[in-house]
Design a protein around this motif. Sequence first.
Motif, short mmCIF file in Angstrom:
data_model
loop_
_atom_site.label_atom_id
_atom_site.label_comp_id
_atom_site.label_asym_id
_atom_site.label_seq_id
_atom_site.Cartn_x
_atom_site.Cartn_y
_atom_site.Cartn_z
N SER A 198 21.02 -115.43 40.46
CA SER A 198 20.61 -114.94 39.21
C SER A 198 21.12 -115.94 38.03
O SER A 198 20.98 -115.67 36.83
N CYS A 199 21.70 -116.81 38.50
CA CYS A 199 22.19 -117.88 37.40
C CYS A 199 21.21 -118.99 37.13
O CYS A 199 21.25 -119.87 36.39
N THR A 200 19.90 -118.93 37.89
CA THR A 200 18.97 -119.72 37.84
C THR A 200 17.62 -118.93 37.30
O THR A 200 16.41 -119.25 37.87
N VAL A 201 17.82 -117.92 36.84
CA VAL A 201 16.52 -117.24 36.18
C VAL A 201 16.77 -116.57 34.96
O VAL A 201 17.92 -116.28 34.38
N PHE A 202 16.08 -117.17 34.15
CA PHE A 202 16.24 -116.89 32.48
C PHE A 202 15.92 -115.32 32.49
O PHE A 202 15.06 -114.72 32.92
N ALA A 203 16.49 -114.78 31.34
CA ALA A 203 16.23 -113.52 31.17
C ALA A 203 14.92 -112.94 30.81
O ALA A 203 14.43 -112.16 31.24
N ALA A 204 14.26 -114.18 30.20
CA ALA A 204 12.79 -113.95 29.99
C ALA A 204 12.07 -113.91 31.21
O ALA A 204 10.78 -112.74 31.23
N GLN A 205 12.41 -114.61 32.10
CA GLN A 205 11.46 -114.45 33.17
C GLN A 205 11.76 -112.89 34.00
O GLN A 205 11.07 -112.62 34.67
N ALA A 206 12.77 -112.52 33.81
CA ALA A 206 13.26 -111.25 34.55
C ALA A 206 12.74 -110.21 33.70
O ALA A 206 13.10 -108.83 34.17
N ASN A 207 11.93 -110.33 32.67
CA ASN A 207 11.49 -109.21 31.70
C ASN A 207 11.01 -108.29 32.45
O ASN A 207 9.85 -108.54 33.22
N GLY A 208 11.26 -106.78 32.47
CA GLY A 208 10.41 -105.96 33.24
C GLY A 208 10.53 -105.72 34.71
O GLY A 208 10.16 -104.97 35.58
N ALA A 209 11.55 -106.58 35.11
CA ALA A 209 12.16 -106.72 36.54
C ALA A 209 13.07 -105.23 36.99
O ALA A 209 13.63 -104.68 36.03
N ASP A 210 12.97 -105.26 38.25
CA ASP A 210 13.74 -104.31 38.93
C ASP A 210 15.01 -104.82 39.85
O ASP A 210 14.47 -105.51 40.84
N VAL A 211 16.00 -104.75 39.09
CA VAL A 211 17.09 -105.38 39.77
C VAL A 211 18.15 -104.64 40.38
O VAL A 211 18.49 -103.48 39.87
N THR A 212 18.48 -104.80 41.60
CA THR A 212 19.56 -104.12 42.17
C THR A 212 20.79 -105.01 42.64
O THR A 212 20.52 -106.28 43.14
N THR A 213 21.97 -104.78 42.41
CA THR A 213 23.15 -105.57 42.59
C THR A 213 23.97 -104.68 43.40
O THR A 213 23.66 -103.71 43.96
N ILE A 214 25.40 -105.34 43.71
CA ILE A 214 26.25 -104.66 44.87
C ILE A 214 26.46 -103.24 44.32
O ILE A 214 26.53 -102.45 45.17
N GLU A 215 26.47 -103.11 43.04
CA GLU A 215 26.73 -101.65 42.52
C GLU A 215 25.59 -100.70 42.81
O GLU A 215 25.94 -99.50 42.85
N GLY A 216 24.51 -101.34 43.21
CA GLY A 216 23.30 -100.12 43.54
C GLY A 216 23.33 -99.64 45.04
O GLY A 216 22.59 -99.11 45.34
N LEU A 217 24.01 -100.32 45.54
CA LEU A 217 24.04 -100.19 47.20
C LEU A 217 24.84 -99.14 47.62
O LEU A 217 24.66 -98.44 48.52
N GLY A 218 26.10 -99.13 47.27
CA GLY A 218 26.95 -98.00 47.42
C GLY A 218 28.02 -97.59 46.34
O GLY A 218 27.99 -98.46 45.30
N THR A 219 28.78 -96.70 46.76
CA THR A 219 29.88 -96.27 45.85
C THR A 219 31.22 -96.36 46.51
O THR A 219 31.16 -96.22 47.83
N PRO A 220 32.50 -96.38 45.90
CA PRO A 220 33.51 -96.34 46.70
C PRO A 220 33.76 -95.09 47.64
O PRO A 220 34.28 -95.32 48.73
N ASP A 221 33.09 -93.99 47.15
CA ASP A 221 33.25 -92.77 48.01
C ASP A 221 32.09 -92.81 49.14
O ASP A 221 32.26 -92.09 50.02
N GLY A 222 30.91 -93.50 49.18
CA GLY A 222 29.78 -93.55 49.80
C GLY A 222 29.51 -95.00 50.10
O GLY A 222 28.32 -95.39 49.49
N LEU A 223 30.36 -95.86 51.00
CA LEU A 223 29.88 -97.09 51.07
C LEU A 223 28.47 -97.36 51.70
O LEU A 223 28.11 -96.47 52.58
N HIS A 224 27.83 -98.42 51.42
CA HIS A 224 26.67 -98.80 52.07
C HIS A 224 27.02 -99.12 53.25
O HIS A 224 28.10 -99.47 53.86
N VAL A 225 26.24 -99.08 54.58
CA VAL A 225 26.63 -99.46 55.76
C VAL A 225 27.02 -101.07 55.69
O VAL A 225 27.96 -101.24 56.62
N LEU A 226 26.37 -101.77 54.95
CA LEU A 226 26.90 -103.24 54.99
C LEU A 226 28.26 -103.20 54.44
O LEU A 226 29.18 -104.08 54.96
#
Lengths: 163, 284
Positions: free
Chosen positions: A61-89
């Motif tokens: 994401s350091c090599t993607v302009f915000a403009a290019q990402a307009n309309g995109a669906d982004v998942t970050t580490i925060e979207g994979l699990g929570t402190p109480d419910g960790l993702h398997v990874l």
Amino acid sequence: MDKMHFKVTVNGKQEELLVEPRELLIHVLREKLGVTGPHIGCETSHCGACTVDMDGKSVKSCTVFAAQANGADVTTIEGLGTPDGLHVLQQMFKEHHGLQCGFCTPGMITRAYRLLQENPDPSEEDVRFGMSGNLCRCTGYQNIVKAVLASAAELNAVKEAAQ
Amino acid sequence: MIPGNFHYHRPESVDDAVAILAKYGDEARAVAGGHSLIPMMKLRMADLAHVVDLQAIGDLKGITVDSSTVTIGAMVTQHELIASEPLAQAAPIIREASLQIADPQVRYVGTIGGNVANGDPGNDMPALMQCLDATFVLTGPNGTRDVAAREFYEAAYFTAREDDELLVAIRFPATQGGYAYEKQKRKIGDYATAAAAVLIEKDGSSCSAASVAMTNLSDVPVYCQGAIDALIGSTLDASALDAAVAAMQEAIDPQADNRGPVEFKRHVAGIMLRRAIERAASRA
């Protein structure tokens, strides 16, 4: 230069804000949306610490302009699990100590997530090749690879049990 | 690292993109995957007033294999090149080379069109396209024209493409026989210290057809007729390989940089070409 209306879905939440087209996705995520899981490492598209999942692809994401990402669906580490419910990874990185200082971990896990979506049963070689865009300065690769392989086994066991 | 500011355009057709390029001249630049351009803009080595994002142009996507001709849209990513089974059947050297470009994250966004049109001597696809005798399809304000990959590169970052033209597709004949792309790089994600693209066809034990091109050993890709002549008609024995390597050494013009001095690059180039010929021959 005008700011543009920027719409993005981050971890399932729709966001709309004004950005300059030149702003990089990593900056928008961290500084404007407070999503600080993706890290700024090398800033030169090498290290992978800023890796996020964008429209089903692992991107630096350091090599993607915000403009290019307009309309995109982004998942970050925060979207994979929570402190109480960790993702398997996340659980397997913890169990196999797939981290040392932890700086590269969000990028590693986000990349591993997409790798396992595409190849649910990877060999060790597949994992090493598929994770090659992520660098660990502590050189903790042995345990990172173990954690990804263990995650694949765990996810496959869950899938089999469900059938 | 923050790039300079620019006006952003996201046209939805080739005609609209060409119109923007024509309007702003060298103030504007098309961005495909952006993984060459964006780092340059972050370092302020490229300063552009207008960026023309090609991602919304559907006509630039897709791979078709039709009666032995392969056509690849300029916006097809390296990830898609690797994943395409029809392409792997028609020209397996593309997958072999694509797997050696950068790293997974870069391959998800890096495109074949950006790779060949940028004119960076370090890029892998230009030599590969010369090896395949590809044709580049360029569209400008006055219509569409074809340029042979072997005629396209003039100097580092200088190509036959005009400022108001867009590379829209790449076309080449499906390959026969054996193939290999051998690349030496310092680390994952790096450009080649030296790389060789080789195609070999055999008639019995004799080499009946061959193609050889080299990456990052001159300011343009090096298509090497001398090496090809040394291989065709031979049994691909040691003396033929020696002659091919000697001809290649005549044709390249490596420069010293952080990948090593000239003599080292020449040495690596020889090893890459030998390996590529041997592996292509073993598959022919």
